[in-house]
Design a protein around this motif. Structure first.
Motif, mmCIF file in Angstrom:
data_model
loop_
_atom_site.group_PDB
_atom_site.id
_atom_site.type_symbol
_atom_site.label_atom_id
_atom_site.label_comp_id
_atom_site.label_asym_id
_atom_site.label_seq_id
_atom_site.Cartn_x
_atom_site.Cartn_y
_atom_site.Cartn_z
ATOM 1 N N TRP A 21 0.215 2.858 1.105
ATOM 2 C CA TRP A 21 1.200 1.928 0.558
ATOM 3 C C TRP A 21 0.661 1.238 -0.743
ATOM 4 O O TRP A 21 1.431 0.533 -1.545
ATOM 5 C CB TRP A 21 1.557 0.608 1.618
ATOM 6 C CG TRP A 21 0.493 -0.125 2.056
ATOM 7 C CD1 TRP A 21 -0.566 0.180 3.085
ATOM 8 C CD2 TRP A 21 0.049 -1.486 1.363
ATOM 9 N NE1 TRP A 21 -1.464 -1.065 2.946
ATOM 10 C CE2 TRP A 21 -1.038 -1.870 2.150
ATOM 11 C CE3 TRP A 21 0.478 -2.251 0.227
ATOM 12 C CZ2 TRP A 21 -1.677 -3.185 1.808
ATOM 13 C CZ3 TRP A 21 -0.026 -3.363 -0.092
ATOM 14 C CH2 TRP A 21 -1.165 -3.892 0.531
ATOM 15 N N TYR A 22 -0.469 1.475 -1.121
ATOM 16 C CA TYR A 22 -1.127 0.944 -2.219
ATOM 17 C C TYR A 22 -0.182 1.598 -3.573
ATOM 18 O O TYR A 22 -0.389 0.982 -4.495
ATOM 19 C CB TYR A 22 -2.543 1.107 -2.298
ATOM 20 C CG TYR A 22 -3.497 0.620 -1.525
ATOM 21 C CD1 TYR A 22 -3.038 -0.295 -0.513
ATOM 22 C CD2 TYR A 22 -4.814 0.448 -1.745
ATOM 23 C CE1 TYR A 22 -3.900 -0.980 0.265
ATOM 24 C CE2 TYR A 22 -5.788 0.036 -0.808
ATOM 25 C CZ TYR A 22 -5.380 -1.013 -0.006
ATOM 26 O OH TYR A 22 -6.257 -1.488 0.868
ATOM 27 N N PHE A 23 0.412 2.690 -3.286
ATOM 28 C CA PHE A 23 0.752 3.246 -4.534
ATOM 29 C C PHE A 23 2.474 3.099 -4.506
ATOM 30 O O PHE A 23 3.171 3.779 -5.206
ATOM 31 C CB PHE A 23 0.548 4.663 -4.081
ATOM 32 C CG PHE A 23 -0.811 5.189 -4.332
ATOM 33 C CD1 PHE A 23 -1.707 5.037 -5.427
ATOM 34 C CD2 PHE A 23 -1.486 5.533 -3.082
ATOM 35 C CE1 PHE A 23 -2.759 5.349 -5.559
ATOM 36 C CE2 PHE A 23 -2.826 5.711 -2.886
ATOM 37 C CZ PHE A 23 -3.265 5.802 -4.275
ATOM 38 N N THR A 24 2.964 2.213 -3.602
ATOM 39 C CA THR A 24 4.271 1.933 -3.579
ATOM 40 C C THR A 24 4.435 0.273 -3.791
ATOM 41 O O THR A 24 3.297 -0.476 -4.035
ATOM 42 C CB THR A 24 4.894 2.072 -2.448
ATOM 43 O OG1 THR A 24 4.395 1.426 -1.106
ATOM 44 C CG2 THR A 24 4.633 3.754 -2.043
ATOM 45 N N ALA A 25 5.696 0.018 -4.225
ATOM 46 C CA ALA A 25 5.877 -1.691 -4.496
ATOM 47 C C ALA A 25 5.491 -2.529 -3.391
ATOM 48 O O ALA A 25 5.973 -2.036 -2.266
ATOM 49 C CB ALA A 25 7.330 -1.634 -4.960
ATOM 50 N N VAL A 26 4.883 -3.525 -3.575
ATOM 51 C CA VAL A 26 4.428 -4.322 -2.224
ATOM 52 C C VAL A 26 5.925 -5.166 -2.039
ATOM 53 O O VAL A 26 6.621 -5.405 -2.800
ATOM 54 C CB VAL A 26 3.349 -5.420 -2.751
ATOM 55 C CG1 VAL A 26 2.129 -4.503 -3.142
ATOM 56 C CG2 VAL A 26 3.768 -6.214 -3.927
ATOM 57 N N ASP A 27 5.665 -5.743 -0.744
ATOM 58 C CA ASP A 27 6.768 -6.499 -0.346
ATOM 59 C C ASP A 27 6.289 -7.540 0.628
ATOM 60 O O ASP A 27 4.938 -7.599 0.907
ATOM 61 C CB ASP A 27 8.031 -5.607 0.498
ATOM 62 C CG ASP A 27 7.491 -4.719 1.464
ATOM 63 O OD1 ASP A 27 6.578 -5.333 2.394
ATOM 64 O OD2 ASP A 27 7.991 -3.657 1.777
ATOM 65 N N SER A 28 7.002 -8.016 1.179
ATOM 66 C CA SER A 28 6.528 -9.194 2.291
ATOM 67 C C SER A 28 5.536 -8.941 3.308
ATOM 68 O O SER A 28 4.831 -9.530 3.727
ATOM 69 C CB SER A 28 7.897 -10.059 2.830
ATOM 70 O OG SER A 28 8.661 -9.077 3.563
ATOM 71 N N SER A 29 5.875 -7.436 3.895
ATOM 72 C CA SER A 29 5.093 -7.033 4.957
ATOM 73 C C SER A 29 3.699 -6.850 4.669
ATOM 74 O O SER A 29 2.937 -6.629 5.457
ATOM 75 C CB SER A 29 5.769 -5.599 5.541
ATOM 76 O OG SER A 29 5.649 -4.680 4.396
ATOM 77 N N HIS A 30 3.587 -6.971 3.293
ATOM 78 C CA HIS A 30 1.970 -6.502 2.697
ATOM 79 C C HIS A 30 1.220 -7.632 2.612
ATOM 80 O O HIS A 30 -0.070 -7.732 2.157
ATOM 81 C CB HIS A 30 1.951 -5.684 1.584
ATOM 82 C CG HIS A 30 2.936 -4.503 1.444
ATOM 83 N ND1 HIS A 30 3.699 -4.074 0.913
ATOM 84 C CD2 HIS A 30 2.530 -3.487 2.701
ATOM 85 C CE1 HIS A 30 4.249 -2.736 1.251
ATOM 86 N NE2 HIS A 30 3.480 -2.473 2.210
ATOM 87 N N LEU A 31 1.930 -8.828 2.616
ATOM 88 C CA LEU A 31 1.170 -10.205 1.905
ATOM 89 C C LEU A 31 -0.144 -10.556 2.801
ATOM 90 O O LEU A 31 -1.123 -11.025 2.196
ATOM 91 C CB LEU A 31 2.304 -11.391 2.070
ATOM 92 C CG LEU A 31 3.521 -11.280 1.502
ATOM 93 C CD1 LEU A 31 4.304 -12.646 1.553
ATOM 94 C CD2 LEU A 31 3.143 -10.938 -0.135
ATOM 95 N N ALA A 32 -0.001 -10.424 4.062
ATOM 96 C CA ALA A 32 -1.244 -10.737 4.586
ATOM 97 C C ALA A 32 -2.413 -9.771 4.266
ATOM 98 O O ALA A 32 -3.821 -10.135 4.061
ATOM 99 C CB ALA A 32 -1.348 -10.532 6.266
#
Length: 261
Positions: A136-147
């Motif tokens: 997922w580091y290579f895709t756009a971040v979203d709210s599920s990645h905030l933690a």
């Protein structure tokens, strides 16, 4: 695909990005990678007008390049993550409305942690030791990645004043962490974060390139020469710009930053 890699902006996008656009046209570039740290600058954290102007410039500029079919990859830096997570630092803008604007714009631009170009792994500060990037580091971040973003942003190594042995992909110091704790799984990396006087290659630790050539001293004089890195088919080349001359002239004329609110 010809790619330009651009070091940390730190509220200097309205100066740096036109230079990038000029060189991209000259070099027939098809992709531009921005290494993050779009915001925050010495003594300017209360300057709401400056943040607003630079934020708008960044958004319009990226969208304009994309409309011309130039791929623009916007990576995240340690100065950007706090605006997404809300875990603000002493160097962050504190105005609530501006914070929300920054967060919305970062998400709109599709910021991500890392990119792969040719054989190079590109990120803000680099991957150390046996650290491996997640998909997922290579895709756009979203709210599920905030933690997870918040956790990575808190992992500051001793070289940068933290308590960790080494720093995360947002904090790794080029000279004191990235090279000594060389990641043999990813010997070819391109990073920003650590100010360098020119595009720097650490041959002893593989092909590690540091390209943070736009950082300033606390009295706003350029540390680096403002060079960009051109990447094509695994080959790299430095591209000179007029950044240092422009900065020095603005500094001498006292026109570098707007007056604070």
């Amino acid at each position: 695909m010809r790619t330009l890699v651009v070091g940390d902006l730190h509220l200097l996008g309205s100066i740096i990005l036109p230079l990038v656009e000029e060189k991209a046209k000259q070099e027939k570039v098809e992709r531009i990678v921005l290494l993050g740290d779009y915001f925050d600058q010495w003594g300017q954290t209360a300057n709401v007008n400056l943040y607003k102007e630079e934020l708008n410039f960044l958004k319009v500029w990226v969208q304009a390049q994309r409309s011309k079919k130039i791929e623009v990859i916007c990576l995240l830096g340690n100065h950007d993550v706090p605006y997404l997570t809300g875990n603000l630092s002493y160097y962050s803008m504190q105005d609530a409305a501006m914070i929300q604007e920054i967060k919305a714009t970062l998400l709109l631009l599709g910021v991500q942690i890392a990119a792969k170009v040719d054989e190079f792994l590109i990120s803000h500060a680099g991957f150390l030791a046996d650290e491996k990037p997640k998909e997922w580091y290579f895709t756009a971040v979203d709210s599920s990645h905030l933690a997870e973003l918040n956790q990575l942003e808190k992992m500051v190594g001793k070289a940068r004043g933290g308590s960790n042995e080494i720093g995360s992909v947002f904090w790794a110091d080029y000279h004191f962490e990235l090279a000594p704790f060389y990641n043999r799984n990813y010997p070819k990396q391109i990073v920003g974060h650590t100010p360098v006087t020119k595009i720097t290659r650490n041959k002893a630790a593989g092909y590690l390139f540091g390209v943070d050539t736009f950082s300033l001293t606390s009295d706003y004089y350029p540390i680096g020469n403002g060079a960009l890195l051109l990447l094509e088919d695994g080959q790299v080349k430095g591209i000179a710009t007029k950044f240092s001359t422009i900065l020095l002239n603005k500094n001498l004329a006292n026109t570098l930053f707007c007056l604070e609110d």
